[in-house]
Design a protein around this motif. Structure first.
Motif, PDB file in Angstrom:
ATOM      1  N   ASP A 169      -8.947  13.480  -1.334  1.00  0.00           N
ATOM      2  CA  ASP A 169      -8.837  14.353  -2.506  1.00  0.00           C
ATOM      3  C   ASP A 169      -8.618  13.494  -3.754  1.00  0.00           C
ATOM      4  N   PRO A 170      -8.874  14.055  -4.943  1.00  0.00           N
ATOM      5  CA  PRO A 170      -8.818  13.247  -6.172  1.00  0.00           C
ATOM      6  C   PRO A 170      -7.504  12.472  -6.341  1.00  0.00           C
ATOM      7  N   GLN A 171      -6.386  13.124  -6.010  1.00  0.00           N
ATOM      8  CA  GLN A 171      -5.109  12.419  -6.164  1.00  0.00           C
ATOM      9  C   GLN A 171      -5.064  11.170  -5.297  1.00  0.00           C
ATOM     10  N   ALA A 172      -5.457  11.347  -4.002  1.00  0.00           N
ATOM     11  CA  ALA A 172      -5.405  10.223  -3.063  1.00  0.00           C
ATOM     12  C   ALA A 172      -6.389   9.136  -3.500  1.00  0.00           C
ATOM     13  N   ARG A 173      -7.535   9.588  -4.060  1.00  0.00           N
ATOM     14  CA  ARG A 173      -8.517   8.598  -4.492  1.00  0.00           C
ATOM     15  C   ARG A 173      -7.975   7.755  -5.653  1.00  0.00           C
ATOM     16  N   HIS A 174      -7.395   8.443  -6.626  1.00  0.00           N
ATOM     17  CA  HIS A 174      -6.822   7.701  -7.763  1.00  0.00           C
ATOM     18  C   HIS A 174      -5.719   6.762  -7.312  1.00  0.00           C
ATOM     19  N   HIS A 175      -4.955   7.188  -6.331  1.00  0.00           N
ATOM     20  CA  HIS A 175      -3.871   6.351  -5.823  1.00  0.00           C
ATOM     21  C   HIS A 175      -4.435   5.108  -5.154  1.00  0.00           C
ATOM     22  N   LEU A 176      -5.520   5.323  -4.372  1.00  0.00           N
ATOM     23  CA  LEU A 176      -6.134   4.184  -3.685  1.00  0.00           C
ATOM     24  C   LEU A 176      -6.720   3.199  -4.698  1.00  0.00           C
ATOM     25  N   TRP A 177      -7.261   3.731  -5.778  1.00  0.00           N
ATOM     26  CA  TRP A 177      -7.781   2.838  -6.826  1.00  0.00           C
ATOM     27  C   TRP A 177      -6.678   1.928  -7.340  1.00  0.00           C
ATOM     28  N   ASP A 178      -5.508   2.498  -7.544  1.00  0.00           N
ATOM     29  CA  ASP A 178      -4.385   1.673  -8.013  1.00  0.00           C
ATOM     30  C   ASP A 178      -4.083   0.560  -7.022  1.00  0.00           C
ATOM     31  N   VAL A 179      -4.108   0.923  -5.729  1.00  0.00           N
ATOM     32  CA  VAL A 179      -3.838  -0.085  -4.697  1.00  0.00           C
ATOM     33  C   VAL A 179      -4.889  -1.195  -4.761  1.00  0.00           C
ATOM     34  N   ILE A 180      -6.160  -0.785  -4.894  1.00  0.00           N
ATOM     35  CA  ILE A 180      -7.243  -1.778  -4.918  1.00  0.00           C
ATOM     36  C   ILE A 180      -7.118  -2.681  -6.149  1.00  0.00           C
ATOM     37  N   ARG A 181      -6.852  -2.056  -7.302  1.00  0.00           N
ATOM     38  CA  ARG A 181      -6.666  -2.851  -8.531  1.00  0.00           C
ATOM     39  C   ARG A 181      -5.513  -3.830  -8.374  1.00  0.00           C
TER      40      ARG A 181
ATOM     41  N   PHE B 299      -3.490   2.378   5.101  1.00  0.00           N
ATOM     42  CA  PHE B 299      -3.054   1.520   6.208  1.00  0.00           C
ATOM     43  C   PHE B 299      -4.173   0.580   6.616  1.00  0.00           C
ATOM     44  N   SER B 300      -5.381   1.119   6.584  1.00  0.00           N
ATOM     45  CA  SER B 300      -6.535   0.310   6.928  1.00  0.00           C
ATOM     46  C   SER B 300      -6.622  -0.920   6.013  1.00  0.00           C
ATOM     47  N   ILE B 301      -6.291  -0.707   4.736  1.00  0.00           N
ATOM     48  CA  ILE B 301      -6.261  -1.847   3.805  1.00  0.00           C
ATOM     49  C   ILE B 301      -5.108  -2.788   4.148  1.00  0.00           C
ATOM     50  N   ALA B 302      -3.968  -2.198   4.499  1.00  0.00           N
ATOM     51  CA  ALA B 302      -2.822  -3.034   4.889  1.00  0.00           C
ATOM     52  C   ALA B 302      -3.196  -3.933   6.059  1.00  0.00           C
ATOM     53  N   ALA B 303      -3.889  -3.350   7.057  1.00  0.00           N
ATOM     54  CA  ALA B 303      -4.270  -4.140   8.228  1.00  0.00           C
ATOM     55  C   ALA B 303      -5.236  -5.251   7.843  1.00  0.00           C
ATOM     56  N   ALA B 304      -5.998  -5.031   6.763  1.00  0.00           N
ATOM     57  CA  ALA B 304      -6.939  -6.055   6.318  1.00  0.00           C
ATOM     58  C   ALA B 304      -6.237  -7.146   5.517  1.00  0.00           C
ATOM     59  N   LEU B 305      -4.963  -6.922   5.200  1.00  0.00           N
ATOM     60  CA  LEU B 305      -4.235  -7.901   4.377  1.00  0.00           C
ATOM     61  C   LEU B 305      -3.347  -8.843   5.188  1.00  0.00           C
TER      62      LEU B 305
ATOM     63  N   VAL C 163       0.831  -1.208   0.000  1.00  0.00           N
ATOM     64  CA  VAL C 163       0.000   0.000   0.000  1.00  0.00           C
ATOM     65  C   VAL C 163       0.870   1.265   0.000  1.00  0.00           C
ATOM     66  N   GLU C 164       2.143   1.065  -0.355  1.00  0.00           N
ATOM     67  CA  GLU C 164       3.101   2.173  -0.471  1.00  0.00           C
ATOM     68  C   GLU C 164       3.223   3.006   0.804  1.00  0.00           C
ATOM     69  N   LEU C 165       3.403   2.319   1.912  1.00  0.00           N
ATOM     70  CA  LEU C 165       3.612   3.023   3.175  1.00  0.00           C
ATOM     71  C   LEU C 165       4.904   2.575   3.860  1.00  0.00           C
ATOM     72  N   THR C 166       5.789   1.943   3.069  1.00  0.00           N
ATOM     73  CA  THR C 166       6.998   1.390   3.668  1.00  0.00           C
ATOM     74  C   THR C 166       7.759   2.413   4.503  1.00  0.00           C
ATOM     75  N   ASP C 167       7.823   3.646   3.995  1.00  0.00           N
ATOM     76  CA  ASP C 167       8.621   4.655   4.703  1.00  0.00           C
ATOM     77  C   ASP C 167       7.935   5.191   5.953  1.00  0.00           C
TER      78      ASP C 167
ATOM     79  N   LEU D 299     -13.559   0.804 -11.152  1.00  0.00           N
ATOM     80  CA  LEU D 299     -13.039  -0.390 -10.473  1.00  0.00           C
ATOM     81  C   LEU D 299     -13.871  -1.658 -10.648  1.00  0.00           C
ATOM     82  N   CYS D 300     -15.194  -1.504 -10.688  1.00  0.00           N
ATOM     83  CA  CYS D 300     -16.036  -2.683 -10.478  1.00  0.00           C
ATOM     84  C   CYS D 300     -16.344  -3.456 -11.746  1.00  0.00           C
ATOM     85  N   ASN D 301     -16.266  -4.789 -11.634  1.00  0.00           N
ATOM     86  CA  ASN D 301     -16.720  -5.641 -12.711  1.00  0.00           C
ATOM     87  C   ASN D 301     -18.239  -5.635 -12.755  1.00  0.00           C
ATOM     88  N   ARG D 302     -18.839  -5.695 -11.566  1.00  0.00           N
ATOM     89  CA  ARG D 302     -20.299  -5.634 -11.500  1.00  0.00           C
ATOM     90  C   ARG D 302     -20.680  -4.755 -10.301  1.00  0.00           C
ATOM     91  N   VAL D 303     -21.853  -4.157 -10.404  1.00  0.00           N
ATOM     92  CA  VAL D 303     -22.322  -3.372  -9.272  1.00  0.00           C
ATOM     93  C   VAL D 303     -23.772  -3.725  -8.961  1.00  0.00           C
TER      94      VAL D 303
END
Lengths: 361, 254
Positions: free
Chosen positions: B165-177, B142-148, B121-125, B199-203
């Protein structure tokens, strides 16, 4: 289930929690220092002013004898100054030694010389005792002068008795207070916070039983409470001249039982309080009255008897009494059984409330 | 992406709170390996549905099967194979990210390499920092990291990008993908339609406790258009978010 990491994590959390250190160590030490500086032992002395108009050998002897009496604090000086002092209440007694003070005159005339003694009417305890002492000293002079043989002589033997200072009274109370505050606030705040922030919910989606987590929190908190109590006692002994006579194991058992009472009450509060602020208010509502009603800083003997009877049953009263007895008075667990049984009943009651009121959500 | 076998089967789920019918007869299936979105306005019953599947809430009626196992009878087994990010859950104050991950791993009786998971989730540092020191987007990651930490088969994300914000949202999408490409089935709720399309195949679209539509985003749009729907404004090649990102850049601000 790996339980050890859960306990070590809990311990880490508490050790890094500044609030716990503030309540557990800084505030008790602060109170001890302030009260230690106040030196209540001094308050018992009687302040007497002496106006020496005679300025002869006899008057000096009398003044000297007064100064030797340890309970008296003697100030010699001019009449107007001392007169003003007694009127302001700065001294309790004012003795005049008249110009014609001598042994010869009353012997010849058979008429005793009158010595004027002013006393502060508002301070019965001090003045009453003071007058007795002054009287006693003067009688001795009369007997010596009259060369009457003394009929009785007190043969005084010093006994190394345990003289309890105010600190000896207060430090066990402070330990009790610290246990109460950390027990109640610590648990109530943490549980409410974990619930409010959905941390408890987050734990429930893991296979770990969240009860284990709460147990780990309680155990580590207990462990730290004991360590902090020990630290306060140690610092009390090193810096505040605490007369620690008790058996450490007995003190430990007493403190542990007291901790359980307040931890369970903390859980009960956490079940009722919806927000951290409510939890804090409820905790204070329980703690503040107990701090003053349970005989932490001063003896409950000053209370009217009905209030004494009510406050007899407070958990902090039992804890403070039991700690005082085990720490200072050599008491065994059997000696404080009344308090320990009462504390156990409080634990049972507290746990009942905690189980009844506790909520995960 | 193989979509043959359903990994989650939800059948006729009901849940009421007092007078409110929060979930009212919800049924759907999630296929192994897909990203499944539950959309809907606030109060539609998304979170309740999710929490029932996550085993922390009990339905009044209906059934949830994960890998063919009943959610409530086998909640312990289920918890082992799911990873959950709650809508607003926080973490303990006094532990750093590494310590938090180790603690969560111990709940699963596992030993992990925290930096490996933080890398995902790109939080190594940030390994030695505490939650308080993280930005909103970092907290969600981090919340996703804890779920992993338990290498879950299914990841539940409840409004993962709300408030970012849009940047953080797009970044999170990359993590989810990225997680989905690693083979994890993902179920997420959102009220950002763009996020669902992205993101979604189906909704499944929920409203007032019911599912009102369920399909791929493309099909849902086609059905709508086929029924004669026309947007007032002509669809442009770009939208305001594209403008915003073009002007402020795609880089994360944290």
């Amino acid at each position: 289930m790996k339980t050890l990491p859960i306990f070590t994590s809990s311990l880490k959390m508490f050790l890094r929690d500044k609030h716990a250190w503030m309540w557990g160590l800084f505030i008790p030490l602060f109170i001890m220092t302030i009260f230690g500086l106040m030196d209540f032992n001094q308050l018992g002395s009687i302040r007497i002013g002496v106006v020496d108009l005679a300025q002869n050998e006899l008057s000096e002897q009398i003044a000297g004898a007064l100064e030797e009496a340890s309970v008296l604090k003697v100030q010699q000086g001019d009449e107007p100054i001392l007169r003003e002092k007694i009127e302001k209440g700065d001294i309790d007694l004012l003795l005049y030694l008249p110009q014609d003070l001598s042994v010869a005159e009353p012997m010849q005339t058979g008429q005793p010389t009158e010595l004027k003694l002013l006393f502060n009417q508002g301070q019965f305890e001090q003045t009453g005792t003071g007058i007795l002492i002054v009287n006693q000293i003067l009688t001795q002079f009369s007997l010596q002068a009259a060369q009457g043989s003394t009929l009785f002589a007190l043969n005084q033997e010093p006994v190394d008795s345990r003289n309890f200072s105010y600190m000896d009274f207060m430090i066990p109370g402070i330990v009790g207070m610290m246990i109460m505050q950390l027990g109640i606030i610590g648990v109530a705040m943490i549980v409410v916070k974990y619930r409010e922030q959905d941390i408890l919910k987050r734990l429930r989606v893991t296979p770990m039983n969240p009860l284990l987590f709460l147990v780990s929190q309680v155990f580590t908190r207990l462990f730290l409470l004991m360590a902090q109590a020990g630290l306060i006692i140690l610092l009390g002994k090193l810096f505040f001249d605490l007369h620690l006579y008790g058996n450490l194991f007995y003190i430990f058992v007493t403190a542990l039982l007291g901790s359980l009472v307040f931890l369970s009450l903390g859980f009960a509060i956490s079940g009722v309080a919806k927000s951290i602020n409510t939890a804090m208010s409820m905790a204070q509502l329980i703690q503040m009255p107990m701090m003053f009603l349970s005989g932490i800083f001063f003896s409950r003997e000053a209370f009217p008897s009905w209030l004494q009877k009510i406050t007899d049953y407070l958990p902090l009263t039992y804890l403070a009494e039991a700690l005082r007895k085990t720490m200072i008075e050599h008491a065994t667990l059997y000696d404080v059984r009344t308090q320990l049984i009462a504390l156990t009943l409080w634990v049972v009651g507290g746990l009942f409330l905690a189980v009844k009121l506790f909520r995960w959500e | 992406m193989s979509k043959q076998a359903p990994i989650i089967q939800v059948k006729d789920l009901h849940k009421t709170y007092g007078d409110t019918q929060a979930v009212d007869g919800v049924s759907f299936e999630v296929m192994k390996g897909e990203v499944f979105g539950i959309l809907g306005p606030n109060g539609a019953g998304k979170t309740t549905t999710l929490e029932i599947i996550e085993t922390i809430r009990k339905q009044d009626r209906g059934e949830v099967l994960i890998n063919g196992l009943d959610c409530h009878q086998h909640s312990h087994k289920i918890k082992q194979i799911i990873g959950v990010q709650l809508q607003s859950s926080s973490f303990f104050d006094y532990l750093n990210l590494k310590e938090l991950l180790n603690l969560f791993a111990s709940f699963y009786n596992r030993t992990i390499d925290p930096s490996e998971i933080l890398g995902k989730v790109e939080l190594t540092d940030k390994a030695n920092q505490r939650i308080k020191q993280l930005s909103g987007g970092q907290k969600q990651r981090f919340s996703i990291a804890a779920a992993l930490v338990n290498q879950p088969e299914i990841l539940f994300l409840d409004e993962p990008t709300t408030g970012l914000d849009p940047q953080a949202r797009h970044h999170l999408w990359d993590v989810i993908r990225g997680q989905n490409q690693d083979g994890i089935t993902i179920v997420l709720t959102t009220h950002y339609m763009e996020e669902a399309e992205e993101l979604c195949n189906r909704v499944a679209i929920m409203n007032q406790g019911k599912i009102v539509a369920i399909d791929t985003p493309d099909n849902l749009i086609k059905i709508l258009l086929k029924n004669g729907f026309k947007k007032e404004r002509k669809v442009q090649e770009a939208n305001l978010e594209d403008v915003f990102l073009h002007l402020t850049g795609h880089g994360l601000r944290e």
